[in-house]
Write a protein that holds these residues in place. Structure first.
Motif, PDB file in Angstrom:
ATOM      1  N   LEU A  22      39.049  34.370  49.861  1.00  0.00           N
ATOM      2  CA  LEU A  22      39.135  34.896  51.222  1.00  0.00           C
ATOM      3  C   LEU A  22      37.829  35.540  51.676  1.00  0.00           C
ATOM      4  CD1 LEU A  22      42.635  36.584  51.324  1.00  0.00           C
ATOM      5  CD2 LEU A  22      41.921  34.566  52.549  1.00  0.00           C
ATOM      6  N   PRO A  23      37.459  35.301  52.930  1.00  0.00           N
ATOM      7  CA  PRO A  23      36.265  35.977  53.449  1.00  0.00           C
ATOM      8  C   PRO A  23      36.543  37.465  53.622  1.00  0.00           C
ATOM      9  CG  PRO A  23      37.335  34.724  55.181  1.00  0.00           C
ATOM     10  CD  PRO A  23      38.053  34.409  53.903  1.00  0.00           C
ATOM     11  N   GLY A  24      35.591  38.275  53.288  1.00  0.00           N
ATOM     12  CA  GLY A  24      35.740  39.716  53.437  1.00  0.00           C
ATOM     13  C   GLY A  24      36.545  40.350  52.316  1.00  0.00           C
ATOM     14  N   ARG A  25      36.969  39.559  51.335  1.00  0.00           N
ATOM     15  CA  ARG A  25      37.696  40.064  50.157  1.00  0.00           C
ATOM     16  C   ARG A  25      38.821  41.021  50.554  1.00  0.00           C
ATOM     17  NH1 ARG A  25      35.140  38.329  45.046  1.00  0.00           N
ATOM     18  NH2 ARG A  25      33.221  37.411  45.783  1.00  0.00           N
ATOM     19  N   GLN A  26      39.814  40.493  51.207  1.00  0.00           N
ATOM     20  CA  GLN A  26      40.920  41.301  51.729  1.00  0.00           C
ATOM     21  C   GLN A  26      41.949  41.574  50.633  1.00  0.00           C
ATOM     22  OE1 GLN A  26      42.336  39.134  55.070  1.00  0.00           O
ATOM     23  NE2 GLN A  26      40.401  39.225  56.144  1.00  0.00           N
ATOM     24  N   THR A  27      41.495  42.152  49.562  1.00  0.00           N
ATOM     25  CA  THR A  27      42.330  42.368  48.388  1.00  0.00           C
ATOM     26  C   THR A  27      43.529  43.257  48.683  1.00  0.00           C
ATOM     27  OG1 THR A  27      40.357  42.195  47.040  1.00  0.00           O
ATOM     28  CG2 THR A  27      42.295  43.102  45.981  1.00  0.00           C
ATOM     29  N   SER A  28      43.340  44.326  49.423  1.00  0.00           N
ATOM     30  CA  SER A  28      44.453  45.245  49.669  1.00  0.00           C
ATOM     31  C   SER A  28      45.575  44.578  50.452  1.00  0.00           C
ATOM     32  CB  SER A  28      43.971  46.491  50.400  1.00  0.00           C
ATOM     33  OG  SER A  28      43.427  46.138  51.658  1.00  0.00           O
ATOM     34  N   LYS A  29      45.234  43.735  51.410  1.00  0.00           N
ATOM     35  CA  LYS A  29      46.256  43.036  52.187  1.00  0.00           C
ATOM     36  C   LYS A  29      47.028  42.055  51.312  1.00  0.00           C
ATOM     37  CE  LYS A  29      43.972  43.390  56.633  1.00  0.00           C
ATOM     38  NZ  LYS A  29      43.391  42.656  57.760  1.00  0.00           N
ATOM     39  N   ILE A  30      46.343  41.386  50.397  1.00  0.00           N
ATOM     40  CA  ILE A  30      47.010  40.447  49.491  1.00  0.00           C
ATOM     41  C   ILE A  30      47.960  41.196  48.563  1.00  0.00           C
ATOM     42  CG2 ILE A  30      46.650  38.818  47.594  1.00  0.00           C
ATOM     43  CD1 ILE A  30      45.840  37.713  50.283  1.00  0.00           C
ATOM     44  N   ILE A  31      47.500  42.295  47.996  1.00  0.00           N
ATOM     45  CA  ILE A  31      48.345  43.075  47.095  1.00  0.00           C
ATOM     46  C   ILE A  31      49.569  43.609  47.837  1.00  0.00           C
ATOM     47  CG2 ILE A  31      48.452  45.195  45.725  1.00  0.00           C
ATOM     48  CD1 ILE A  31      45.523  44.611  44.952  1.00  0.00           C
ATOM     49  N   ASP A  32      49.378  44.080  49.060  1.00  0.00           N
ATOM     50  CA  ASP A  32      50.506  44.573  49.857  1.00  0.00           C
ATOM     51  C   ASP A  32      51.515  43.468  50.151  1.00  0.00           C
ATOM     52  OD1 ASP A  32      49.534  47.144  49.920  1.00  0.00           O
ATOM     53  OD2 ASP A  32      48.584  46.911  51.893  1.00  0.00           O
ATOM     54  N   SER A  33      51.030  42.290  50.485  1.00  0.00           N
ATOM     55  CA  SER A  33      51.952  41.203  50.807  1.00  0.00           C
ATOM     56  C   SER A  33      52.712  40.729  49.575  1.00  0.00           C
ATOM     57  CB  SER A  33      51.217  40.033  51.464  1.00  0.00           C
ATOM     58  OG  SER A  33      50.320  39.434  50.559  1.00  0.00           O
TER      59      SER A  33
END
Length: 51
Positions: A22-33
């Motif tokens: 993912l662009p911008g490394r949206q790790t927190s959003k992935i973990i939340d989902s």
């Protein structure tokens, strides 16, 4: 390894690969989902409302 373990490992592997791509490394959003998915499944199995 049971089928449930294989499915869980597959989901975790896909989530980790997606996080790297993912662009911008949206790790927190992935973990939340992912955690929301598991909480929702557990709430459905227990017949309780999601919190």
């Amino acid at each position: 390894m049971t089928t449930v373990e294989k499915v869980a490992m597959g989901i975790i592997g896909i989530a980790m690969a997606t996080t790297l791509v993912l662009p911008g490394r949206q790790t927190s959003k992935i973990i939340d989902s992912v955690s929301s998915l598991f909480r929702g499944s557990l709430a459905t199995a227990m017949a309780s409302p999601k919190r």
